[in-house]
Design a protein around this motif. Structure first.
Motif, PDB file in Angstrom:
ATOM      1  N   ASN A 175     183.984 126.277  -9.549  1.00  0.00           N
ATOM      2  CA  ASN A 175     183.449 127.385  -9.215  1.00  0.00           C
ATOM      3  C   ASN A 175     181.672 127.422  -9.806  1.00  0.00           C
ATOM      4  OD1 ASN A 175     185.301 128.545  -7.894  1.00  0.00           O
ATOM      5  ND2 ASN A 175     186.233 129.690  -9.796  1.00  0.00           N
ATOM      6  N   THR A 176     181.684 126.378 -10.966  1.00  0.00           N
ATOM      7  CA  THR A 176     180.373 126.499 -11.537  1.00  0.00           C
ATOM      8  C   THR A 176     179.410 125.934 -10.704  1.00  0.00           C
ATOM      9  OG1 THR A 176     181.342 126.063 -13.575  1.00  0.00           O
ATOM     10  CG2 THR A 176     178.840 125.731 -13.366  1.00  0.00           C
ATOM     11  N   ARG A 177     178.062 126.733 -10.392  1.00  0.00           N
ATOM     12  CA  ARG A 177     176.894 126.137  -9.884  1.00  0.00           C
ATOM     13  C   ARG A 177     175.845 126.196 -10.709  1.00  0.00           C
ATOM     14  NH1 ARG A 177     180.184 124.537  -7.117  1.00  0.00           N
ATOM     15  NH2 ARG A 177     180.617 124.889  -4.704  1.00  0.00           N
ATOM     16  N   ALA A 227     179.024 131.133 -11.395  1.00  0.00           N
ATOM     17  CA  ALA A 227     180.203 131.029 -10.468  1.00  0.00           C
ATOM     18  C   ALA A 227     179.477 130.655  -8.928  1.00  0.00           C
ATOM     19  CB  ALA A 227     181.071 132.008 -10.405  1.00  0.00           C
ATOM     20  N   THR A 228     178.463 131.274  -8.819  1.00  0.00           N
ATOM     21  CA  THR A 228     177.841 131.447  -7.422  1.00  0.00           C
ATOM     22  C   THR A 228     176.267 131.209  -7.421  1.00  0.00           C
ATOM     23  OG1 THR A 228     177.173 133.623  -7.071  1.00  0.00           O
ATOM     24  CG2 THR A 228     179.569 132.754  -6.502  1.00  0.00           C
ATOM     25  N   GLU A 229     175.837 130.428  -6.618  1.00  0.00           N
ATOM     26  CA  GLU A 229     174.156 130.345  -6.603  1.00  0.00           C
ATOM     27  C   GLU A 229     173.609 131.506  -6.820  1.00  0.00           C
ATOM     28  OE1 GLU A 229     170.806 128.197  -3.710  1.00  0.00           O
ATOM     29  OE2 GLU A 229     172.888 127.547  -3.586  1.00  0.00           O
ATOM     30  N   ARG A 230     173.864 132.529  -5.964  1.00  0.00           N
ATOM     31  CA  ARG A 230     173.455 134.070  -6.251  1.00  0.00           C
ATOM     32  C   ARG A 230     173.402 134.505  -7.688  1.00  0.00           C
ATOM     33  NH1 ARG A 230     169.430 137.277  -5.058  1.00  0.00           N
ATOM     34  NH2 ARG A 230     170.005 139.472  -5.272  1.00  0.00           N
ATOM     35  N   GLU A 231     174.694 134.294  -8.199  1.00  0.00           N
ATOM     36  CA  GLU A 231     174.581 134.932  -9.763  1.00  0.00           C
ATOM     37  C   GLU A 231     173.665 134.048 -10.565  1.00  0.00           C
ATOM     38  OE1 GLU A 231     178.425 134.818 -10.905  1.00  0.00           O
ATOM     39  OE2 GLU A 231     179.289 136.000  -9.176  1.00  0.00           O
TER      40      GLU A 231
END
Length: 411
Positions: A175-177, A227-231
């Motif tokens: 999940n890491t971005r 976890a996401t690019e947005r975060e």
């Protein structure tokens, strides 16, 4: 979090004529998957050194990508060096050999026997097809590590990575971005920038901050993991906002934009037009502005008035002004800005005159003395600069200072 190393292979990459661009492209793609590149190595066509580089990489990183050295000639050593580093045999793959023969047949040629080397496959490896060349790639899972051998030509390497390697690594990465952002600062030195923002960024482990100096500006590199690019973007927004509070107008870019891109956008949005008069920069400002697509909407004219006569004839600078103050002076810089604005009929006139060196300086006007000036229908202003560096660096820094003068007027 997965970490990766990239090994670029080829003695030509250790010469001044060739640069390793594959690792830059791969780093961007790996970061998008949340895989951080910890080390890049360039190794010449040397069996022992390449084997050692692969062995060392396997001790440190869970993903090892090697590019180059998969051709058919004697100096293409990647397959055998990687096989020895992994403790595995090389095996002739008849299907790969037939695919290479068929490729040559489609081209109306007979396959040279030397190309059979490209059908040698590391035991247990997955073969990665290469529709753009004869060298297949290899993907090996080894003791929890992924070892990936890719061809060197970008037109072969890039589609192979996107089609076959990226899905495998995406599944492993979880999940890491990782998202990076570059802030650019002008008018302050590296230490001055750090002094202002260290109380803020040192409170954060995520995002991390790196500061470096680049010719005429300071770059602040921010890296966030989430976890996401947005975060990750939200984490960057929060830190970048605090840094802006500390640095104010000295920050001119928040996503790595160049000064000419920032100035061009402000001119376009405001519906303004610009003409430029240059002496010591020799057209560099005009070149930078017109490197930006769409510059014709705001950039009207550029004049390189290098000699005194050109300043007088083309820009209308009074001869007596040059005789009294010298070509490198505030009054002449302002007259150049007013003259080019009047000549082109633009909203702004931007000018620069100075001594770039290495010769031409005097005690009163040393090498590095530069004046930049900006004129509009309201008033004319100038800045006196003492720039350091060689001829090319002084010219670049003068162009940056001139563009920054305009940027600050526009904001």
């Amino acid at each position: 979090m997965l970490t990766a190393e990239i090994i670029a292979i080829g003695s030509e990459l250790l010469t001044p004529e060739r640069a390793d661009t594959n690792s830059l492209w791969l780093t961007e793609k790996l970061n998008q998957l949340g895989i951080e590149v910890k080390l890049k190595t360039i190794v010449g066509d040397d069996d022992a050194r390449l084997e050692g580089a692969i062995r060392d990489a396997l001790k440190r990183s869970r993903v090892v990508i090697a590019t180059g050295g998969l051709g058919p000639t004697e100096d293409d050593i990647t397959r055998k060096a990687a096989a020895r580093a992994l403790g595995r045999r090389l095996i002739l793959d008849d299907r790969v050999l037939e695919a290479i023969r068929e490729r040559f047949n489609r081209l109306g040629r007979e396959m040279p026997e030397i190309n059979a080397r490209q059908a040698m496959v590391i035991e247990g490896a997955e073969v990665l097809p290469n529709p753009h060349g004869t060298a297949p790639g290899l993907y090996v899972e080894h003791e929890g590590r992924s070892v990936i051998l890719l061809p060197g030509p970008p037109r072969e390497m890039q589609p192979m990575f996107e089609t076959y390697v990226r899905p495998k690594l995406e599944a492993r990465a979880g999940n890491t971005r990782v998202v990076r952002r570059i802030l650019r600062v002008v008018g302050l030195g590296e230490s001055a920038v750090d002094e202002r923002i260290a109380p803020v960024y040192t409170r954060y482990k995520n995002p991390t901050t790196t500061i470096l100096f680049n010719r005429a500006e300071v770059e602040i590199h921010l890296t966030a993991r989430a976890a996401t690019e947005r975060e990750a973007e939200l984490l960057l927004d929060g830190l970048a906002g605090q840094l802006e509070e500390r640095l104010g107008d000295a920050i001119f870019a928040f996503r790595g934009e160049t000064m000419e891109e920032v100035v061009g956008l402000r001119l376009a949005v405001g519906g303004y037009t610009l003409a430029v008069a240059e002496s010591c920069t020799g057209g560099l400002i005009a070149q930078r502005l017109t490197d930006v697509p769409g510059a014709s909407a705001y950039f009207i004219e550029g004049v390189v008035a290098y000699s005194n006569e050109a300043k007088i004839r083309t820009l209308g600078v009074p001869r007596e002004l040059i005789e009294r103050c010298g070509a490198v002076s505030a009054p002449v810089a302002e007259a150049m800005a007013e003259g080019v604005r009047r000549r082109a009929g633009t909203d702004f006139g931007l000018a620069v005159t100075g001594i770039a060196g290495p010769s031409g300086g005097t005690e009163d006007k040393p090498v590095g003395l530069v004046f930049v000036a900006l004129a509009d229908d309201a008033h004319t202003e100038h800045r006196r600069l003492m720039l350091t560096g060689d001829r090319q660096l002084i010219r670049w820094r003068a162009s940056q200072a001139a563009l920054d003068l305009l940027r600050r007027r526009l904001i």
